[in-house]
Design a protein around this motif. Sequence first.
Motif, PDB file in Angstrom:
ATOM      1  N   UNK A   1      85.539  21.737 -65.169  1.00 55.25           N
ATOM      2  CA  UNK A   1      85.259  21.283 -63.820  1.00 55.25           C
ATOM      3  C   UNK A   1      86.533  21.168 -62.989  1.00 55.25           C
ATOM      4  N   UNK A   2      87.683  20.910 -63.626  1.00 59.56           N
ATOM      5  CA  UNK A   2      88.964  20.862 -62.927  1.00 59.56           C
ATOM      6  C   UNK A   2      89.544  22.267 -62.844  1.00 59.56           C
ATOM      7  N   UNK A   3      90.115  22.610 -61.685  1.00 59.11           N
ATOM      8  CA  UNK A   3      90.457  24.007 -61.433  1.00 59.11           C
ATOM      9  C   UNK A   3      91.596  24.538 -62.322  1.00 59.11           C
ATOM     10  N   UNK A   4      92.704  23.835 -62.449  1.00 67.13           N
ATOM     11  CA  UNK A   4      93.798  24.366 -63.257  1.00 67.13           C
ATOM     12  C   UNK A   4      93.501  24.353 -64.756  1.00 67.13           C
ATOM     13  N   UNK A   5      92.901  23.290 -65.337  1.00 68.69           N
ATOM     14  CA  UNK A   5      92.490  23.379 -66.740  1.00 68.69           C
ATOM     15  C   UNK A   5      91.510  24.521 -66.992  1.00 68.69           C
ATOM     16  N   UNK A   6      90.632  24.790 -66.036  1.00 68.08           N
ATOM     17  CA  UNK A   6      89.705  25.908 -66.169  1.00 68.08           C
ATOM     18  C   UNK A   6      90.452  27.232 -66.196  1.00 68.08           C
ATOM     19  N   UNK A   7      91.415  27.394 -65.274  1.00 67.28           N
ATOM     20  CA  UNK A   7      92.197  28.631 -65.231  1.00 67.28           C
ATOM     21  C   UNK A   7      93.030  28.804 -66.499  1.00 67.28           C
ATOM     22  N   UNK A   8      93.622  27.729 -66.980  1.00 65.36           N
ATOM     23  CA  UNK A   8      94.449  27.807 -68.180  1.00 65.36           C
ATOM     24  C   UNK A   8      93.618  28.191 -69.404  1.00 65.36           C
ATOM     25  N   UNK A   9      92.410  27.631 -69.528  1.00 63.98           N
ATOM     26  CA  UNK A   9      91.537  27.981 -70.645  1.00 63.98           C
ATOM     27  C   UNK A   9      91.129  29.450 -70.584  1.00 63.98           C
ATOM     28  N   UNK A  10      90.882  29.948 -69.383  1.00 60.93           N
ATOM     29  CA  UNK A  10      90.509  31.355 -69.235  1.00 60.93           C
ATOM     30  C   UNK A  10      91.677  32.267 -69.604  1.00 60.93           C
ATOM     31  N   UNK A  11      92.889  31.913 -69.192  1.00 56.87           N
ATOM     32  CA  UNK A  11      94.051  32.743 -69.493  1.00 56.87           C
ATOM     33  C   UNK A  11      94.341  32.799 -70.993  1.00 56.87           C
TER      34      UNK A  11
ATOM     35  N   UNK B   1     100.751  20.105 -59.302  1.00 53.97           N
ATOM     36  CA  UNK B   1      99.931  20.904 -60.207  1.00 53.97           C
ATOM     37  C   UNK B   1     100.437  22.342 -60.173  1.00 53.97           C
ATOM     38  N   UNK B   2     100.732  22.894 -61.342  1.00 54.84           N
ATOM     39  CA  UNK B   2     101.334  24.220 -61.391  1.00 54.84           C
ATOM     40  C   UNK B   2     100.896  24.958 -62.643  1.00 54.84           C
TER      41      UNK B   2
END
Length: 436
Positions: A86-96, A115-116
């Motif tokens: 649901x949080x944008x950066x944790x979501x992106x990191x999991x996808x990467x 946030x980076x």
Amino acid sequence: MLRVSSLNGDDGQRKISISLRHLDSHVPYYDVGMPPEAAAIIRDGVEWSTPVQLVGKVQALFPHVSATQVHSAWATMSEILWKRDELQLPSAQALLKELEDDIDVLDIHPADGVQQLAFVMKKIIQPLRGKVVEIGTDATYGTNSKHLELYTVLGEHDNAGFLLSYCLLSTAESIDIRKRKAALEAWAQKLRDTYGVIPVLFHVDKDMAEIGMIRSVWNAKIQLCLWHLKRAVCTRLDKRKLSTTPYQPHRAHAEYAFIDPNFKPSGRADPTEYEGGILEPPALIGNQIPVPCPHAITIKLPPTQTASAALTDITNTLDNSSATTAAPTNSESDPDEEENGKRAFCPPECRELIITAMENHLNAHPLIPGFCHPSPAGIREWAVKQMYTYCFENDLPEAWAYLWENWYRRGRWELWAQSEHPQIPRLKTTMMVENQ
């Protein structure tokens, strides 16, 4: 047709009659919901088709389905492809992490409130190690509703552009000074130290945080994008406001004797007007700060009046060292007077000539014979003299003050003039980065 009548009855009460007749048939109602068949078309093409492509397919079978419905359904269905949290950066990191064969996530520890998330294209950046001479960077601000910014670094090699790295960044919750510059520097240091990205020429727009990052991390020639330069200058020359960047004519005169220190705006300066949004102190000439006589009184007429030579600049030097200096009481021109044409920042007929001259000054280089002086210092003097002379002959002190302080003085000239580096860059703009 609707007919309403009102009559008084025998019993003393008022009787109201309403008659309603349908003369035209209603437009038949229809279901505005998404038919299951249309949803199936979107679901089947969600991975390989864009919403625009799907609109045509759906509306060919279901004309009443709107483009907005198709876009909304596609956005919801596509979440299964990329949303991991649901949080944008944790979501992106999991996808990467699921794409670790192609992606390297950089180990960066941002400051509190920042946030980076930065990563590199592993199969591109590794083969190009040590081969990239020119790189460009750009950002998309306001990428989404949660203040996320997207930065990218793209390298030029063999007349083609290669994506090297991305950085997702949000500093909305940080109160640290220069927070964005510090975050960008951490990203750039990883690219330099871990992946050998050491450019000779760096193309950028006039974002001072990005320029500060480049200066801190790389010893590269910063080359401002020609398109952004022209847009910035055109935007300022088109404005009617006379007050402009604070101008120090004695510094300019100390560097080039042909610059008359008395040719300067007579109104108040605007201390907030700087290209790039950050005031940078000009470089000192010989570690000395030339100043006018400290015991001087200067009287100037308002710029909307015609001044005689005797009254333009009256200076009285006082022998008594304890005498006080009267400060000029200049004020900005009345906006109504500016609109009436009594004084203009830059008349329309002069703007295109200034832009053309600046492009010629940017293109000049010692390796291009017969164009101008064959040295960087000579090219700058030629460019400054040409621009100053034009502004002086056309009585444009405000335009000259803006051009000198933002583009031609030492510290700003190096950011956009090609002549300040031995090599001629292949790129002129950051369009290759923006297109990507």
